[in-house]
Motif scaffolding. Structure first.
Motif, PDB file in Angstrom:
ATOM      1  N   LYS A   1       5.106  -1.192 -15.834  1.00  0.00           N
ATOM      2  CA  LYS A   1       6.127  -2.084 -16.351  1.00  0.00           C
ATOM      3  C   LYS A   1       6.100  -3.416 -15.613  1.00  0.00           C
ATOM      4  CE  LYS A   1       9.361   1.350 -18.109  1.00  0.00           C
ATOM      5  NZ  LYS A   1       9.121   0.957 -19.499  1.00  0.00           N
ATOM      6  N   LEU A   2       6.235  -4.502 -16.391  1.00  0.00           N
ATOM      7  CA  LEU A   2       6.363  -5.821 -15.800  1.00  0.00           C
ATOM      8  C   LEU A   2       7.814  -6.062 -15.434  1.00  0.00           C
ATOM      9  CD1 LEU A   2       4.214  -7.923 -18.301  1.00  0.00           C
ATOM     10  CD2 LEU A   2       3.479  -6.878 -16.175  1.00  0.00           C
ATOM     11  N   GLU A   3       8.021  -6.909 -14.476  1.00  0.00           N
ATOM     12  CA  GLU A   3       9.383  -7.262 -14.077  1.00  0.00           C
ATOM     13  C   GLU A   3       9.999  -8.151 -15.142  1.00  0.00           C
ATOM     14  OE1 GLU A   3      11.779  -9.706 -10.568  1.00  0.00           O
ATOM     15  OE2 GLU A   3       9.634  -9.282 -10.381  1.00  0.00           O
TER      16      GLU A   3
ATOM     17  N   VAL B   1       0.327  -4.028  -9.407  1.00  0.00           N
ATOM     18  CA  VAL B   1       0.671  -2.940 -10.304  1.00  0.00           C
ATOM     19  C   VAL B   1      -0.354  -1.836 -10.180  1.00  0.00           C
ATOM     20  CG1 VAL B   1       1.969  -4.289 -11.958  1.00  0.00           C
ATOM     21  CG2 VAL B   1      -0.499  -4.172 -12.169  1.00  0.00           C
TER      22      VAL B   1
ATOM     23  N   THR C   1       5.537 -13.604 -15.097  1.00  0.00           N
ATOM     24  CA  THR C   1       4.590 -12.766 -15.826  1.00  0.00           C
ATOM     25  C   THR C   1       5.184 -12.281 -17.141  1.00  0.00           C
ATOM     26  OG1 THR C   1       3.720 -12.024 -13.702  1.00  0.00           O
ATOM     27  CG2 THR C   1       3.066 -10.781 -15.643  1.00  0.00           C
ATOM     28  N   PHE C   2       6.482 -11.992 -17.141  1.00  0.00           N
ATOM     29  CA  PHE C   2       7.172 -11.585 -18.365  1.00  0.00           C
ATOM     30  C   PHE C   2       7.079 -12.683 -19.421  1.00  0.00           C
ATOM     31  CE2 PHE C   2      11.158 -12.208 -20.725  1.00  0.00           C
ATOM     32  CZ  PHE C   2      11.191 -11.057 -21.499  1.00  0.00           C
TER      33      PHE C   2
ATOM     34  N   ALA D   1       3.614 -12.998 -20.808  1.00  0.00           N
ATOM     35  CA  ALA D   1       3.326 -11.929 -21.764  1.00  0.00           C
ATOM     36  C   ALA D   1       3.970 -12.219 -23.116  1.00  0.00           C
ATOM     37  CB  ALA D   1       3.820 -10.593 -21.219  1.00  0.00           C
TER      38      ALA D   1
ATOM     39  N   PRO E   1      -2.905  -7.177 -14.904  1.00  0.00           N
ATOM     40  CA  PRO E   1      -1.937  -6.097 -14.721  1.00  0.00           C
ATOM     41  C   PRO E   1      -2.252  -4.914 -15.624  1.00  0.00           C
ATOM     42  CG  PRO E   1      -0.835  -8.215 -14.969  1.00  0.00           C
ATOM     43  CD  PRO E   1      -2.279  -8.426 -15.304  1.00  0.00           C
TER      44      PRO E   1
END
Length: 356
Positions: free
Chosen positions: A58-60, A21, A65-66, A69, A53
């Motif tokens: 923006k995270l996928e 990122v 990772t989403f 989070a 990150p």
């Protein structure tokens, strides 16, 4: 020396940002020079894996990772709010266990202050923090997972309410397994002042008295309290938020300011908290009764409290407590999602699985 604009957007040092990122220039992803190249003889101190990150990227959605989070957001959401409301929780539990002594909210605070002092209001805060942080991690992380999983099975925009109910119930079953030991200790510490000062001396004493199985004696009534509570909490929140964006707010959600989106999260969360408090009240009284009395059964609770007592004892305080708590939880959770570059919860169905 001029400051880089991006460096002012986060308290996280920019040199820790993940290369995945990294900064973008004209649409081209640039790799940050965090470590020397393999050709170089100079070996840096920082590991290639020690990266964070950047929160402005923006995270996928629905990536590992989403979900990480969302799990972190759940820890903050539940851990902070439940710990902050420990004084109310102490009074509520004592009103449920000894109503002849703790007759009302105001008198309950007075009795507690006279007998135990200010520190009495914070009894059990450590098991509260640890237990509800673990519960929040599982509740929110697994809810996002199961919501996506069931949505993929059902298809886009189908059976949304059933998906919210099934996803939240599935997540809460797991979350309560994480919460139950600390909940049992918390109630014992809060309602029996001479039992222990807190976690360090209370947990060994609890295990010696009731064994490890005693930590899960209240798991069934805890499920009875938390599963309906969480199903109502998530399904009503999602429904309220969707209704607000469709019928009340004239601007599409993705064009609304983050402040407005977080305001919608708090309003939806507060109303959802009131609804789920009413649904879960009998089981909440039952959990407090069983965790306070050794060898007690659900039948003992019904005989002693009565059906009316199960539904009403401690309800006014819990309505004020859980309404505020649930609204605050959704704000904290969604604020954390916004911070890491994710949209707030609600208002849109999960994206369908891409065809291979």
């Amino acid at each position: 020396m001029a400051k880089n604009e991006n460096s002012c957007q986060s308290l996280i040092p920019s040199f820790l940002y993940s290369s995945s990122v990294g900064s973008r220039n004209g649409g081209v992803l640039q790799q940050p020079k965090l470590w020397p190249s393999s050709d170089s003889g100079d070996h840096g101190v920082l590991s290639k894996n020690f990266v964070i990150p950047a929160p402005t990227e923006k995270l996928e959605m629905y990536s590992p990772t989403f979900y990480m989070a969302c799990t972190a957001g759940g820890i903050l959401s539940c851990g902070i709010t439940h710990t902050a409301l420990t004084p109310l929780d102490v009074v509520k539990c004592n009103m449920q266990i000894d109503p002849s002594k703790y007759k009302s909210i105001s008198s309950g605070f007075g009795v507690l202050l006279r007998e135990q002092g200010v520190k009495g209001f914070f009894r059990g805060w450590v098991p509260t923090l640890l237990g509800y942080s673990a519960q929040g991690a599982c509740k929110y992380g697994f809810y996002e997972f199961f919501k996506k999983y069931y949505s993929d099975i059902a298809g886009p925009d189908k059976y949304k309410t059933l998906i919210y109910l099934a996803g939240s119930a599935s997540a809460e079953i797991i979350a309560d397994v994480a919460l139950c030991p600390m909940e049992a200790l918390k109630v014992r510490v809060q309602t029996q002042p001479g039992f222990a000062r807190g976690l360090a001396d209370g947990m060994p004493k609890f295990i010696r008295a009731q064994g490890y199985s005693g930590l899960y004696k209240g798991i069934v009534p805890l499920w009875g309290r938390q599963i309906p509570y969480t199903m109502m909490k998530f399904a009503s929140f999602e429904t309220i938020v969707e209704y607000l964006y469709k019928n009340v707010i004239p601007t599409p959600k993705d064009q609304c300011s983050k402040t407005l989106q977080l305001g919608v999260s708090f309003g939806g969360g507060y109303v959802a908290g009131i609804l789920c408090t009413i649904v879960s009240q009998p089981a909440d009284n039952l959990v407090s009764f069983l965790n306070n009395a050794k060898g007690a059964t659900a039948g003992d609770a019904v005989r002693q409290l009565g059906l009316w007592g199960l539904f009403t004892r401690g309800l006014p305080l819990r309505l004020a407590m859980i309404g505020t708590l649930t609204g605050a939880q959704w704000v904290i959770y969604d604020a954390f999602k916004v911070f890491v570059g994710l949209p707030t919860t609600g208002g849109a169905a999960p994206a369908p699985v891409a065809e291979a």
